[in-house]
Each structure stands twice: as C-alpha cells, then as structure tokens.
Design an enzyme around this catalytic site. Structure first.
Site, short mmCIF file in Angstrom:
data_model
loop_
_atom_site.label_atom_id
_atom_site.label_comp_id
_atom_site.label_asym_id
_atom_site.label_seq_id
_atom_site.Cartn_x
_atom_site.Cartn_y
_atom_site.Cartn_z
N ASP A 154 0.85 -1.19 0.00
CA ASP A 154 0.00 0.00 0.00
C ASP A 154 0.88 1.24 0.00
OD1 ASP A 154 -2.32 1.76 0.64
OD2 ASP A 154 -3.31 -0.13 1.04
N HIS A 223 -3.78 5.99 3.33
CA HIS A 223 -4.46 4.79 2.87
C HIS A 223 -3.84 3.52 3.46
CE1 HIS A 223 -5.84 1.81 -0.15
NE2 HIS A 223 -6.85 2.62 -0.36
N SER A 535 -10.77 -1.41 -0.89
CA SER A 535 -9.54 -1.29 -0.11
C SER A 535 -9.78 -1.62 1.36
CB SER A 535 -9.00 0.14 -0.17
OG SER A 535 -8.44 0.39 -1.42
#
Ligand SMILES: *[C@@H]1O[C@H](CO)[C@@H](O)[C@H](O)[C@H]1NC(C)=O
Ligand SMILES: *[C@@H]1O[C@H](CO)[C@@H](O)[C@H](O)[C@H]1NC(C)=O
Ligand SMILES: *[C@@H]1O[C@H](CO)[C@@H](O)[C@H](O)[C@H]1NC(C)=O
Ligand SMILES: *[C@@H]1O[C@H](CO)[C@@H](O)[C@H](O)[C@H]1NC(C)=O
Ligand SMILES: *[C@@H]1O[C@H](CO)[C@@H](O)[C@H](O)[C@H]1NC(C)=O
Length: 747
Positions: A154, A223, A535
């Site tokens: 990520d 994220h 996600s």
C-alpha cells in the site's frame, strides 16, 4: 502479449487467436516508434538457481547479450526478481523487448503498467461498528492472530499510530527474514515487534514525485495506515469521530505482525503504483516469509507474481474493485487469489431534518456539534437545483439550507464535492443533497463547519414540493445519531462493489466473498477516520485469514479460501436473502458476493474443504499464457479446477464437472448433497452421499449439468451444499446456456 512469437500454428484451438495476435503485433510494430526506452517486465518462470545472486547474475548476462555491454545492462535493470520467481524489470526499447521475448527461456515481456488503489482519497462521513461484544471463539483460539505475519502492499504506514503499539508482544517470529529499510523520517526504532518489516519501492519516481513523498515506508497518504490497522491494528479504546461511531478500534487479527511494503506513492494527481515495483515487493515478500498478503490495488496483469506467492504457501487477498454495480468490471480474478467484494454493516447515522410544516424527514450525515456550540434552530431553505456554479449563480444562500437534487446518475465521488464547495463558498448554513441510492458519502471532510445531509431522491422531491408550496420555507437539521443492530438492514452488497463475471477467467466464479468495507473507522496518521471501498474489505479478509491460519497452520491456501467461501452467509440478519445495492436494488447473486458475506467463526470449522494442489494452478496459468506448450485444455477443461464454486460460461450440452472434498471435521461423518439447480439446468451429483472415516478422508464426485432449454441464455444461479448434522458446505453455481459460439448480450 505482443511478443509471443514462438507460437505453434498447428495446435488448432489456439490457431485463430495466435493469428490474431500476430496481426496485432504487426499493426503495433508498424506504428511504434524506435529508440525510446520504456520500463518492461521480463518473466522467466521458476528460478534456475537457489542462490539469489546467481539468479541476478543470469539476468545481467541475458541483458548484456541483448544490449551489447555489461554496463548498459546494469544501467538498464531496475529490479531483479530472484526469490520467489525469476525475472527482471528493465528500461528497454521496443526492439530490445522483442529480442528478449524471442529468447526461448523468456516466458513473457510486458510493459510496466500503472495501477490504482481501490478507494478515493476522500474521507467518508459514516462509521463502522467496531466489535463491542466479547471476543469470538475464533479470536481466542487463534490468540488474536499472534505470530501470523500479514504483508500490506500500500502507501506505507504511520508507525506512531496507537494501532501499531507493540506493547506485550513476544519476540519477532524466528522464521522472519525481512528487513527494516531505513529512509526519510524512518529509523530503526520505527520498526518494532508489531511492524516487523518495512520496505519501499521508489524506482521510476521523478524528482518532483520524490519531493511529494517520504523516501521511506512512512505513509504520507493515509491509505496504507488505514488498511494495515484494519487488518491487524491493536485494540485502541475510545475511538470515535466527535462522538459518532464511538467504540474500540481494532484490526481483524489484533495481535498479528505487520510487514509493510510501500509500493504506492503520491503523484501529481493520484497515487502511483507501478507493476514493476509491485512484482519486486512480491518477490521480497516471498523471501521475507510473510503468511498473508493484503493488496488493495487494481491489478489485472502479471498475475504470475501472486501465483508464485501462493505456491510458496502465502495467501493472497485482493479487492474486487469499486466499479460496480455494472457487471463484468471485477478485477484481480485469478483463481489462486481471494477476490473480495464489499458489503455494508448494520450501522447508520440517521439525521433528522424538520421542515417548517413540522414534517420530519430522515437522511444520513456525520453532522456533529462541537462542544462549544449549541443546537441551531430553523434556517431559511432554498432550492439550489443541481448546485452547480451555474445553478447557484445569483442566488442568495448565505446562512441558508440549500436543497440540491442530482437526478442523473454519475459517480457520487465526482458530484458531491463540487456541490459542497459551491454551497460552502456561498456561505450556506447547510446542504440537503438528494441522490439515487449509493454507499459512498464522499469528500465530506470538506463539509466540516456546515451540515451536509444525504437523502434519497424521492425525499428530495418531497422537500422541493414543500419549498414550492411556501412563501418562506424553513428547515432545521439535527446532529446525526448513531444506530446499530437489526433496525439497519444488513449485510448488503455495497453499491460500488465491482460485479462478476470475470472477463479474463469466465470459468472462475468471482468475486469469492464479500466483507465489510463501507464506512470503516481506522487509523490514519495519529488519528482515526472513516473510509469506504474494496480497499477496506480486503484487509478485513486478510485479518480473518490470519486468525484461521493461526488455528489451522497446516491448511493450504485453497483450503483457507474454501472454508471462507463455503461457510459464508447468503441471508441478512432477519433471515431474508441478502440484497445488493444496484439500480434497482435486487437480491444478491454469486456475481455480487461469491459465496456470500464472510462468517469468520463458521469458517474456522467448515467440515469439508475443496483443496487444490498448487501445481494445478500452474496448469491453469499455462493455458492463459500462449508461449507455454504444456497447456492441454482438451484433457483438463478449466472448470475442473477444484474451486469452491462452479462457473460454466457456455453450457451447450450435458457436461460433467469434477470436484473433490477433503474432510477436516469429525472423522466419521456422512454428508448428503442438497442441490438448488439454476433455472433451466438439470443438476445431478454422483455420488449423492459421501461417507468419511479414518481411512477415507477425500471423496471425488461429479456434478452433471444438462441444459433443459435451447436458448441463447443469461446466467442463472444455484448452489450445491454438502450437509451433515453440524455442517453445511455450500458452493455457488453460475451457468449460462448458449447455442452459438459468439454471444453479445445486448437485448
Ligand atoms: C529515531 O527517530 C525518532 C523520531 O522519530 C527519534 O526520537 C530517535 O532519536 C531516532 N533514533 C535514532 C537511533 O536515530
Ligand atoms: C409545529 O409544531 C409546533 C410544536 O409542536 C407548533 O407550535 C406549531 O404550531 C406547528 N406548526 C405547524 C405549521 O403545524
Ligand atoms: C468552537 O471551538 C472551535 C475550536 O475548537 C473554534 O474554531 C470555534 O470558533 C468555536 N466556536 C465558538 C462558537 O466559539
Ligand atoms: C492433450 O491430451 C489429449 C488426451 O490425453 C491428447 O490426445 C492430446 O494429444 C494432447 N494434446 C497436446 C497438445 O498435448
Ligand atoms: C472407510 O470406508 C471405506 C469405504 O469408503 C472402507 O473401504 C474402509 O474399510 C473404511 N475404513 C474404516 C477404518 O472403517
């Protein structure tokens, strides 16, 4: 794919497509430019040497021969893949790439590609119910996933977050061979017994991009911190967004260890993620000894990286994507990965709006009061149309509540932020946004300071009628409240969740499973925020797999996946068939949620599993890469792969599909087949009863499928469930009856 030149024109099933490819190649070579270099990925299959330095030396030799000198080869090579498989990424001209592709030992040469993360970077306004109940049996049996290592691919991680505290952790598992790569704002103290590894892959970033990013595993975007804390965040008490969704924030496997692979970087417009970097991280993760990989990325090609990881015993979890509710848009559909759809949980944030006629309507928002504020009363209400700049032009909205109605359908991510910006810049008190049903209340971070309430489109029209009937319409917006439990219909497949069937592998039913991914509260930087998307669902499944792996360390990747799929729930909390948000909302089918919504405690004790010898994946893969000669589709149609699902894209006459189940429950047990036939198809299972004992642990069986109609049909769905007193082992079936070779479903 343009460089597969060694094709056998006499093996008839492939002749047509080979010819087509050759034509395409010719067309492309005529139009392509010469001389300029691009990053290419050269795949060589299994590595020929055990010693990684010898593997890399062989890459240098191969490249030197093509480029003319060792120096050029060293300058050109970006990554050498040497642990899990053999290959490299290098800067090459198209001609050099073609020369390499013609070497017999080269399996494929593909251009590097850029991929997307699966959420927008706008933070959501809604919240997720983070478990208040006593820990489940699975959590206790698995010791909360302690000593399972989850690799997160990520944007990196924010190591100071409370979610990554290593308080009370034992030593790092001795099998761990990874590193803590030092870099900008990252020293050795940033790894601990929780974050046991950190690497980053910046090759290809230019100077400007480097300046926008930490040149280390540190996460500037948020994220990666969010997904890592969702998979394996430690238990953190008292987390909320201004009192909404208050509770405990924790990952699925709160004691699992994290290995961070930063493959995604801030770009000028969006996050950048190169396939060459992702493959380098996969190669390292195989070497380092991760158990599970969680990849919240859109990644359609080069699936050989994940294949090698799975063959080394790693479970690879990918998101299905956020392109729903359209069909056929699902990504990451290789049979050896777990592909995760997104579902919603039983929490919502109703927000009451009272109109001047005392009518109360309910929308959703995360509108909250700061402690020093008091509740506001009625405000003037105006009709703002679409709330575009043009629509609001000349309108006095200062201090008022503006009604915005979006009648056409488009991605809410694009519409709502514009409306918020326009309404806010006019100094409005609040915003009532009416839109067709959807799940992602996006970019509401911009809403801070004003009340933004989302309502259904029909409610929007009611408000418009009220405005039209009044000389001086007014409205009062209450702060949002939090409700959970069975007053909220759940679970449901989220509107944006990408739907099957898989275009690339139509005999592989995808997605595999649905997991929560709407309005998830998890870490970012030092705080906690909401986010939605595939996600968010992906690390939920990664965390659950970590718990299952801790309880069943001997289970294969295929067994773990089977346990998850066959025990999933297809009903909602009221026992009604689960719904999928769409236009219109409908009963969910396997292309929405695979086996159903994930049920972790049941997955720990599935009774039977559909296991797969990893070599069978290689055979399947061989048939998807033209250059391999070992593909023999005639002996082994792809639908025989022992997946916990059956998808037949073209049923023209009777067929028999092979499957086998392995008993992992009580030694002596008898299972009976329970069939729900897809409409239009007769299904029989032979044998219909399976008797397991101390010596008989695996049973093969055949599922015969006969079309009852002669139609150019659509997919219909059914299921096959093996039942005994304690277990029901259910797999989904998807079948399409066809009579002609080519089929355009355009009716
Ligand atoms: C590592 O960085 C932290 C701040 O992030 C600092 O407090 C610490 O002194 C550094 N340690 C070393 C060994 O440089
Ligand atoms: C709305 O309710 C309030 C209090 O319940 C009352 O005083 C008021 O007259 C009502 N207004 C209308 C338009 O019904
Ligand atoms: C309330 O506090 C916030 C910061 O906590 C401040 O920005 C705001 O101006 C305050 N509002 C009032 C009405 O005092
Ligand atoms: C594939 O298998 C069939 C049946 O065993 C055999 O007849 C055929 O020659 C094989 N084809 C290739 C290309 O090996
Ligand atoms: C198990 O079942 C098989 C038949 O499926 C039988 O041949 C075998 O003897 C049984 N073994 C035991 C230990 O009962």
């Amino acid at each position: 794919m343009c460089f597969h030149t060694n094709m056998d024109f006499h093996s008839s099933p492939r002749r047509f497509s080979a010819y087509l490819l050759l034509c395409l190649c010719l067309m492309i070579s005529i139009s392509r430019g010469y001389g300029s270099q691009k990053l290419y990925i050269v795949y060589l299959g299994e590595k020929k040497h055990e010693d990684p330095s010898l593997v890399t030396a062989s890459h240098h030799d191969m490249l030197s021969a093509i480029l003319g000198s060792k120096e050029d080869a060293l300058a050109s090579i970006t990554y050498s893949y040497k642990h899990g498989f053999s290959g490299f990424a290098a800067m090459l001209t198209d001609d050099q790439a073609q020369d390499l592709a013609e070497l017999p030992e080269v399996i494929s040469v593909t251009p590097n590609q850029h991929h997307d993360l699966m959420t927008t970077r706008s933070w959501d306004f809604l919240g997720m119910n983070l478990d208040h109940q006593p820990p489940s049996k699975l959590l206790q049996r698995s010791k909360y996933g302690e000593d399972v290592i989850i690799g997160i691919f990520d944007t990196g991680i924010w190591p100071e977050s409370r979610s990554f505290s290593d308080e009370g952790y034992g030593p790092v598992p001795s099998r761990w061979k990874g590193v803590c790569q030092l870099g900008q704002a990252w020293n050795s103290t940033n790894c601990n017994r929780k974050i046991i590894g950190a690497r980053y892959y910046p090759a290809g970033l230019d100077k400007a991009d480097q300046a926008n990013n930490y040149m280390s595993a540190r996460d500037i975007n948020g994220h990666g911190t969010h997904t890592a804390s969702t998979a394996a965040g430690a238990v953190v008490e008292g987390v909320s967004l201004h009192g909404l969704a208050a509770g405990v924030a924790r990952g699925g496997a709160p004691r699992a260890r994290l290995a961070v692979y930063k493959v995604a970087f801030e770009g000028p417009k969006k996050v950048q993620l190169a396939s060459a970097a992702l493959l380098a991280a996969l190669d390292d993760a195989i070497h380092d000894g991760v158990d599970i990989l969680s990849l919240s990325v859109q990644y359609n090609d080069n699936s050989f990286g994940a294949l090698h990881a799975v063959q080394k015993g790693i479970t690879v979890v990918y998101g299905a994507g956020n392109s729903g509710p359209r069909p056929q848009v699902i990504s990451n559909t290789a049979p050896w990965v777990i592909t995760v759809a997104t579902s919603k949980i039983d929490r919502s944030f109703p927000t009451a709006i009272t109109l001047g006629n005392n009518q109360t309507i309910v929308g959703q928002s995360l509108y909250y009061m700061l402690k020093n504020e008091s509740k506001s009363g009625f405000q003037p209400l105006v009709q703002g149309g679409s709330c575009s700049i043009e629509a609001l032009n000349g309108m006095e909205i200062n201090g008022k509540v503006v009604l915005c109605i979006k009648e056409t359908f488009g991605p809410p991510a694009d519409i709502i932020p514009d409306a918020i910006t326009n309404v806010k810049s006019g100094g409005a008190f609040g915003l009532i946004f009416a839109i067709y049903t959807f799940d992602k209340l996006l970019s509401t971070e911009d809403c801070v300071g004003i009340a933004c309430v989302i309502v259904d489109i029909d409610i929007g029209f009611q408000v418009a009628t009220y405005i039209g009937s009044q000389g001086s319409p007014i409205a009062k917006i209450e702060p949002a409240s939090t409700i959970t439990g069975n007053r909220v219909p759940a679970p449901r497949v989220a509107f944006f969740s990408s739907r099957g069937p898989s275009v690339k592998y139509p005999t592989v039913l995808k997605p595999d499973i649905a997991a929560p991914g709407v309005n998830i509260l998890a870490a970012t930087g030092d705080g906690y925020v909401f986010d939605s998307g595939a996600s968010m669902s992906t690390p939920h499944v990664a965390g659950i797999v970590a718990l299952l792996k801790a309880v069943h360390p001997d289970w294969s990747h295929a067994a773990l996946k089977s346990a998850i799929v066959t025990t999933a729930s297809t009903k909602d909390e009221h026992g009604m068939p689960m719904l999928a948000e769409a236009l219109p909302r409908k009963v969910a089918d396997p292309f929405d949620y695979g086996g159903g919504n994930i049920n972790p405690n049941a997955a720990a004790d599935p009774g039977l599993v559909y296991d797969i010898d990893p070599r069978d994946y290689s055979k399947f893969f061989a048939c998807t890469i033209q250059k391999y000669d070992i593909c023999n589709i005639s002996t082994s149609p792809a639908y025989h792969l022992n997946l916990p699902s059956i998808a037949i894209p073209e049923l023209r006459g009777p067929i028999k599909v092979q499957r086998a189940v392995t008993n992992v429950g009580e030694v002596d047990s008898v299972y009976r087949a329970d069939i729900q036939s897809p409409p239009g198809v007769r299904i029989k299972v032979d044998p219909p009863t399976l008797v397991f004992n101390a010596t008989k642990k695996v049973h093969a069986f055949k599922v015969s499928m006969t079309p009852l109609w002669k139609v150019q049909g659509d997919y219909t769905f059914g299921s096959l469930t093996w039942r005994n007193e304690h277990h029901s082992v259910r797999i989904p079936l998807a079948v399409r009856i066809t009579i002609q070779d080519f089929y355009a479903d355009v009716a």
